[in-house]
Design a protein around this motif. Structure first.
Motif, PDB file in Angstrom:
ATOM      1  N   UNK A   4      42.393  39.930  50.933  1.00 24.01           N
ATOM      2  CA  UNK A   4      42.322  38.864  49.946  1.00 24.01           C
ATOM      3  C   UNK A   4      43.532  38.977  49.029  1.00 24.01           C
ATOM      4  N   UNK A   6      45.286  38.041  45.478  1.00 30.56           N
ATOM      5  CA  UNK A   6      44.938  37.681  44.102  1.00 30.56           C
ATOM      6  C   UNK A   6      46.215  37.326  43.353  1.00 30.56           C
ATOM      7  N   UNK A   8      48.128  36.844  39.990  1.00 32.83           N
ATOM      8  CA  UNK A   8      48.113  37.150  38.560  1.00 32.83           C
ATOM      9  C   UNK A   8      49.267  36.374  37.921  1.00 32.83           C
ATOM     10  N   UNK A  27      46.766  44.464  38.257  1.00 31.73           N
ATOM     11  CA  UNK A  27      47.405  44.268  39.564  1.00 31.73           C
ATOM     12  C   UNK A  27      47.760  45.611  40.199  1.00 31.73           C
ATOM     13  N   UNK A  43      43.164  44.370  49.226  1.00 33.11           N
ATOM     14  CA  UNK A  43      43.476  43.372  48.208  1.00 33.11           C
ATOM     15  C   UNK A  43      44.985  43.394  47.990  1.00 33.11           C
ATOM     16  N   UNK A  45      47.708  41.884  45.444  1.00 33.38           N
ATOM     17  CA  UNK A  45      48.029  41.079  44.268  1.00 33.38           C
ATOM     18  C   UNK A  45      49.477  40.592  44.305  1.00 33.38           C
ATOM     19  N   UNK A 133      42.342  33.956  45.154  1.00 35.22           N
ATOM     20  CA  UNK A 133      41.846  33.790  43.782  1.00 35.22           C
ATOM     21  C   UNK A 133      43.028  33.816  42.822  1.00 35.22           C
ATOM     22  N   UNK A 135      44.356  33.816  38.709  1.00 33.10           N
ATOM     23  CA  UNK A 135      43.976  34.090  37.328  1.00 33.10           C
ATOM     24  C   UNK A 135      45.194  33.938  36.427  1.00 33.10           C
TER      25      UNK A 135
ATOM     26  N   UNK B 105      39.021  44.450  40.847  1.00 31.81           N
ATOM     27  CA  UNK B 105      39.688  43.863  42.008  1.00 31.81           C
ATOM     28  C   UNK B 105      38.766  43.844  43.221  1.00 31.81           C
ATOM     29  N   UNK B 109      37.383  40.730  45.381  1.00 29.92           N
ATOM     30  CA  UNK B 109      37.464  40.674  46.842  1.00 29.92           C
ATOM     31  C   UNK B 109      36.219  40.026  47.436  1.00 29.92           C
ATOM     32  N   UNK B 116      38.796  33.770  35.109  1.00 26.44           N
ATOM     33  CA  UNK B 116      39.247  34.586  33.976  1.00 26.44           C
ATOM     34  C   UNK B 116      39.038  33.734  32.731  1.00 26.44           C
TER      35      UNK B 116
END
Lengths: 137, 120
Positions: A4, A6, A8, A27, A43, A45, A133, A135, B105, B109, B116
């Motif tokens: 996944x 992510x 930031x 991160x 994961x 980032x 995702x 953020x 994190x 997942x 956020x």
């Protein structure tokens, strides 16, 4: 086995609050997330600095001298040291009259191979579309 | 049913972002979803027990305890952020966890949605 990504996205000013610093440290914590995941899962980032957030990347920060704390510059270098992808918005740098000479692009002094990249916002926007995702910090 | 992971950074008093995050968590639970609420930075103040309810200030301990009792709500506080603020395990609401940032994190997942709230 899954990965996944992510995103930031850091748009807040450095040192006004701790948000940008926390974004980077979260991160970086991806380096030890494996202990919570199944074998093979991971994961990834990516860090993107946009808007006022590009000011976090300025070189020569003296946070230790003035605040007694580690600098955000050091955190960005740590992120590069653990091979995180770091993107800095070209247009927003130009808005502040900054060039590649003014910002942290590598952590070669620590032996890091990965470099931060100055990229057009269109590139960052594409990354935002790709992550699982997103953020904003 | 889905899993929602919410990251929060704002303080208990001084911002209404945590109030919103708690209300959103409650709404998600009532729809049958599960929620992971991550407290980082000043948001770790939400984990402090013995919050006294004044009408002029937010006091979220009661709704947090009610949500914890559902078994579908996890509230987890960043250990380093808590300790830096002098909030130790003994000071925290029963049932609230303490973890390092990598836990967040991992929660992201496995989440269907990540939000956020209050990145200031």
């Amino acid at each position: 086995m899954a990965k996944k990504t992510l995103g930031f996205i850091i748009k807040s000013l450095p040192y006004r609050d701790e948000v940008s610093r926390l974004a980077i440290t979260h991160a970086i914590s991806s380096q030890s997330v494996d202990i919570y995941l199944d074998d093979g899962d991971s994961v990834e980032p990516i860090l993107c600095f946009i808007d006022d957030g590009v000011l976090n990347c300025i070189k020569g920060q003296e946070a230790i001298k003035h605040y007694g704390n580690t600098s955000i510059e050091m955190h960005i270098e740590n992120a590069l040291l653990v091979d995180l992808k770091v993107y800095i918005c070209k247009e927003d740098l130009e808005r502040f009259g900054l060039t590649e000479k003014d910002v942290v692009l590598d952590a070669e002094k620590f032996g890091a191979d990965t470099k931060a990249e100055i990229v057009p916002y269109s590139f960052i926007h594409q990354k935002l579309e790709e992550v699982d995702h997103l953020q904003f910090f | 049913m889905a899993k929602l992971t919410i990251g929060t950074f704002s303080s208990l008093i001084g911002s209404l972002s945590l109030d919103f995050a708690v209300k959103l968590s409650d709404a998600a639970l009532k729809k049958g979803h599960s929620v992971d609420l991550w407290l980082s930075g000043n948001a770790t103040t939400l984990a402090k027990k013995d919050q006294k309810a004044f009408r002029d200030y937010s006091a979220l301990q009661k709704p947090v305890e009610e949500m914890l009792s559902t078994g579908r709500f996890k509230m987890t506080s960043c250990e380093a952020c808590s300790e830096a603020r002098g909030i130790h395990k003994k000071d925290m609401i029963e049932g609230v966890n303490r973890q390092s940032m990598d836990w967040y994190l991992a929660s992201c997942f496995s989440a269907d949605r990540v939000l956020l709230i209050g990145g200031d």
